[in-house]
Scaffold this motif. Structure first.
Motif, mmCIF file in Angstrom:
data_model
loop_
_atom_site.group_PDB
_atom_site.id
_atom_site.type_symbol
_atom_site.label_atom_id
_atom_site.label_comp_id
_atom_site.label_asym_id
_atom_site.label_seq_id
_atom_site.Cartn_x
_atom_site.Cartn_y
_atom_site.Cartn_z
ATOM 1 N N MET A 194 -10.637 1.865 -11.774
ATOM 2 C CA MET A 194 -10.364 0.621 -11.058
ATOM 3 C C MET A 194 -11.223 0.459 -9.815
ATOM 4 S SD MET A 194 -6.311 -0.143 -11.274
ATOM 5 C CE MET A 194 -5.568 1.433 -11.651
ATOM 6 N N TRP A 235 -10.248 -1.612 -3.941
ATOM 7 C CA TRP A 235 -9.650 -0.597 -4.798
ATOM 8 C C TRP A 235 -8.127 -0.612 -4.618
ATOM 9 C CZ3 TRP A 235 -10.376 5.406 -4.152
ATOM 10 C CH2 TRP A 235 -9.994 6.044 -5.329
ATOM 11 N N ALA A 236 -7.688 -0.684 -3.375
ATOM 12 C CA ALA A 236 -6.252 -0.682 -3.089
ATOM 13 C C ALA A 236 -5.560 -1.881 -3.742
ATOM 14 C CB ALA A 236 -6.014 -0.690 -1.582
ATOM 15 N N ALA A 237 -6.191 -3.051 -3.673
ATOM 16 C CA ALA A 237 -5.592 -4.253 -4.256
ATOM 17 C C ALA A 237 -5.492 -4.127 -5.776
ATOM 18 C CB ALA A 237 -6.412 -5.481 -3.878
ATOM 19 N N LYS A 238 -6.513 -3.564 -6.380
ATOM 20 C CA LYS A 238 -6.487 -3.409 -7.836
ATOM 21 C C LYS A 238 -5.431 -2.391 -8.254
ATOM 22 C CE LYS A 238 -11.128 -3.215 -7.914
ATOM 23 N NZ LYS A 238 -12.487 -2.993 -8.453
ATOM 24 N N ILE A 239 -5.299 -1.330 -7.481
ATOM 25 C CA ILE A 239 -4.249 -0.342 -7.782
ATOM 26 C C ILE A 239 -2.879 -1.000 -7.680
ATOM 27 C CG2 ILE A 239 -3.111 1.740 -6.924
ATOM 28 C CD1 ILE A 239 -5.874 2.836 -6.223
ATOM 29 N N ARG A 240 -2.711 -1.843 -6.676
ATOM 30 C CA ARG A 240 -1.428 -2.509 -6.523
ATOM 31 C C ARG A 240 -1.141 -3.427 -7.714
ATOM 32 N NH1 ARG A 240 3.483 -1.965 -6.122
ATOM 33 N NH2 ARG A 240 4.669 -3.705 -5.264
ATOM 34 N N GLN A 241 -2.165 -4.106 -8.217
ATOM 35 C CA GLN A 241 -1.994 -4.928 -9.417
ATOM 36 C C GLN A 241 -1.490 -4.062 -10.567
ATOM 37 O OE1 GLN A 241 -5.802 -6.789 -10.218
ATOM 38 N NE2 GLN A 241 -5.322 -8.579 -8.974
ATOM 39 N N ALA A 242 -2.120 -2.900 -10.731
ATOM 40 C CA ALA A 242 -1.711 -1.996 -11.806
ATOM 41 C C ALA A 242 -0.271 -1.529 -11.609
ATOM 42 C CB ALA A 242 -2.653 -0.796 -11.864
ATOM 43 N N GLU A 243 0.086 -1.267 -10.345
ATOM 44 C CA GLU A 243 1.465 -0.834 -10.055
ATOM 45 C C GLU A 243 2.459 -1.928 -10.430
ATOM 46 O OE1 GLU A 243 0.898 0.038 -5.942
ATOM 47 O OE2 GLU A 243 0.402 2.145 -6.275
ATOM 48 N N ARG A 279 -12.052 -10.736 -9.800
ATOM 49 C CA ARG A 279 -11.031 -9.692 -9.758
ATOM 50 C C ARG A 279 -11.668 -8.327 -9.542
ATOM 51 N NH1 ARG A 279 -7.160 -10.467 -14.842
ATOM 52 N NH2 ARG A 279 -9.151 -10.267 -15.854
ATOM 53 N N ARG A 280 -12.879 -8.137 -10.064
ATOM 54 C CA ARG A 280 -13.574 -6.867 -9.886
ATOM 55 C C ARG A 280 -13.932 -6.651 -8.425
ATOM 56 N NH1 ARG A 280 -17.047 -7.083 -14.494
ATOM 57 N NH2 ARG A 280 -18.673 -8.013 -13.232
ATOM 58 N N THR A 316 -14.221 -1.292 -11.781
ATOM 59 C CA THR A 316 -14.007 -2.420 -12.696
ATOM 60 C C THR A 316 -12.811 -3.220 -12.210
ATOM 61 O OG1 THR A 316 -12.435 -1.294 -14.166
ATOM 62 C CG2 THR A 316 -14.781 -0.898 -14.557
ATOM 63 N N GLU A 317 -12.351 -4.165 -13.031
ATOM 64 C CA GLU A 317 -11.117 -4.850 -12.667
ATOM 65 C C GLU A 317 -9.938 -3.911 -12.917
ATOM 66 O OE1 GLU A 317 -10.230 -8.221 -15.169
ATOM 67 O OE2 GLU A 317 -11.432 -7.410 -16.788
ATOM 68 N N ALA A 318 -8.763 -4.315 -12.450
ATOM 69 C CA ALA A 318 -7.579 -3.472 -12.583
ATOM 70 C C ALA A 318 -7.262 -3.206 -14.052
ATOM 71 C CB ALA A 318 -6.386 -4.150 -11.906
ATOM 72 N N VAL A 319 -6.757 -2.010 -14.320
ATOM 73 C CA VAL A 319 -6.341 -1.651 -15.677
ATOM 74 C C VAL A 319 -4.917 -1.137 -15.633
ATOM 75 C CG1 VAL A 319 -8.645 -1.129 -16.529
ATOM 76 C CG2 VAL A 319 -7.337 0.664 -15.434
ATOM 77 N N VAL A 333 2.101 -4.320 -12.681
ATOM 78 C CA VAL A 333 2.180 -4.428 -14.140
ATOM 79 C C VAL A 333 3.018 -3.282 -14.693
ATOM 80 C CG1 VAL A 333 0.871 -4.294 -16.294
ATOM 81 C CG2 VAL A 333 0.004 -5.664 -14.389
ATOM 82 N N ARG A 334 2.795 -2.074 -14.150
ATOM 83 C CA ARG A 334 3.564 -0.929 -14.632
ATOM 84 C C ARG A 334 5.045 -1.106 -14.349
ATOM 85 N NH1 ARG A 334 2.139 3.934 -11.582
ATOM 86 N NH2 ARG A 334 3.735 3.063 -10.259
ATOM 87 N N ILE A 374 -7.814 4.374 0.584
ATOM 88 C CA ILE A 374 -6.785 3.384 0.281
ATOM 89 C C ILE A 374 -6.268 2.904 1.634
ATOM 90 C CG2 ILE A 374 -4.541 2.935 -0.793
ATOM 91 C CD1 ILE A 374 -6.788 3.445 -2.786
ATOM 92 N N HIS A 433 0.809 -1.212 0.000
ATOM 93 C CA HIS A 433 0.000 0.000 0.000
ATOM 94 C C HIS A 433 0.841 1.260 0.000
ATOM 95 C CE1 HIS A 433 -3.620 -2.272 1.822
ATOM 96 N NE2 HIS A 433 -3.679 -2.257 0.520
#
Lengths: 176, 48
Positions: free
Chosen positions: A36, B23-31, B18-19, A39-42, B33-34, A110, A5
């Motif tokens: 996000m 929100w925090a977990a999905k942001i971390r996934q994006a991080e 996954r949806r 929806t799912e992560a993008v 991947v980035r 968050i 986090h």
């Protein structure tokens, strides 16, 4: 705090501090990071933040933001400001739609750190107003996630003079 | 021949799960991947 986090919550803390210190009046995350939430992560390379500034009419609206961030060690990086792991783009509200989107934003968090986000319906209609392929993809993702409805988008589009854009989108992507 | 409908059904279920992440977990996934994309780009720059 869990290691995973430590990135976006740094952005959240900065934004909240900017409001508290009067650098901005309000903010809301929009774009892919806001998407996000619904929806799912993008995949996204940066975080887009809609902001309202106290001094309306000032030409260099971003200067106080850049100065505040620099005083906290966050330096410019191209069109963005690097806040930890995230390039952050500050977008001042620029029309009635973005003004309304900011005013009606949701209070998210968050892992306990408050972070406001544009709601799904406004995300969709902002995307409609911009009209790039990725904006259309965002609208479709929001609809598929049932975070907003075609009816809600149609109603909001009409309120902001975007009925023609919505009709074109609907005919192209939704009508069987 | 694989059961395509079954595969697509499982894929939809997986996407729905996954949806449901925070929100925090999905942001971390994006991080993550980035970070991977940036590592690939840096590797390409080094090797020309």
């Amino acid at each position: 705090m869990p290691a995973y986090h430590r990135f976006m919550d740094e952005v959240a803390k900065l934004l909240n501090a900017m409001v508290e210190d009067g650098v901005i009046s309000a903010y809301a995350v929009f774009g892919a990071v806001a998407q996000m939430r619904y929806t799912e992560a993008v995949v996204t390379l940066d975080a887009d933040i809609l902001v309202a500034v106290p001094e309306i009419g000032r030409l260099d609206v971003l200067t106080p933001i850049y100065e505040y961030c620099a005083s906290r060690g966050f330096k410019p990086e191209g069109e963005a400001i690097r806040v930890g792991a995230w390039p952050v783009q500050f977008i001042p509200v620029f029309d009635a739609l973005t003004q309304a989107a900011l005013q009606r934003s949701d209070a998210g968090d968050i892992d306990g750190v408050p972070l406001r986000a544009v709601t799904a319906d406004y995300l969709a209609v902002i995307g409609l107003s911009v009209g790039r392929p990725k904006d259309f993809a965002r609208i479709l993702a929001l609809l598929e996630a049932e975070s907003t409805s075609a009816q809600d988008i149609e109603t909001l589009s009409a309120a902001h003079g975007l009925t023609a854009q919505w009709e074109r989108f609907r005919r192209r992507f939704l009508d069987a | 021949m694989p059961d395509v409908k079954s595969i697509l059904r499982r894929q939809t279920q997986w996407q729905n799960e996954r949806r449901e992440l925070s929100w925090a977990a999905k942001i971390r996934q994006a991080e993550q991947v980035r970070e991977g994309i940036q590592a690939i780009r840096n590797s390409r720059k080094q090797h020309g």
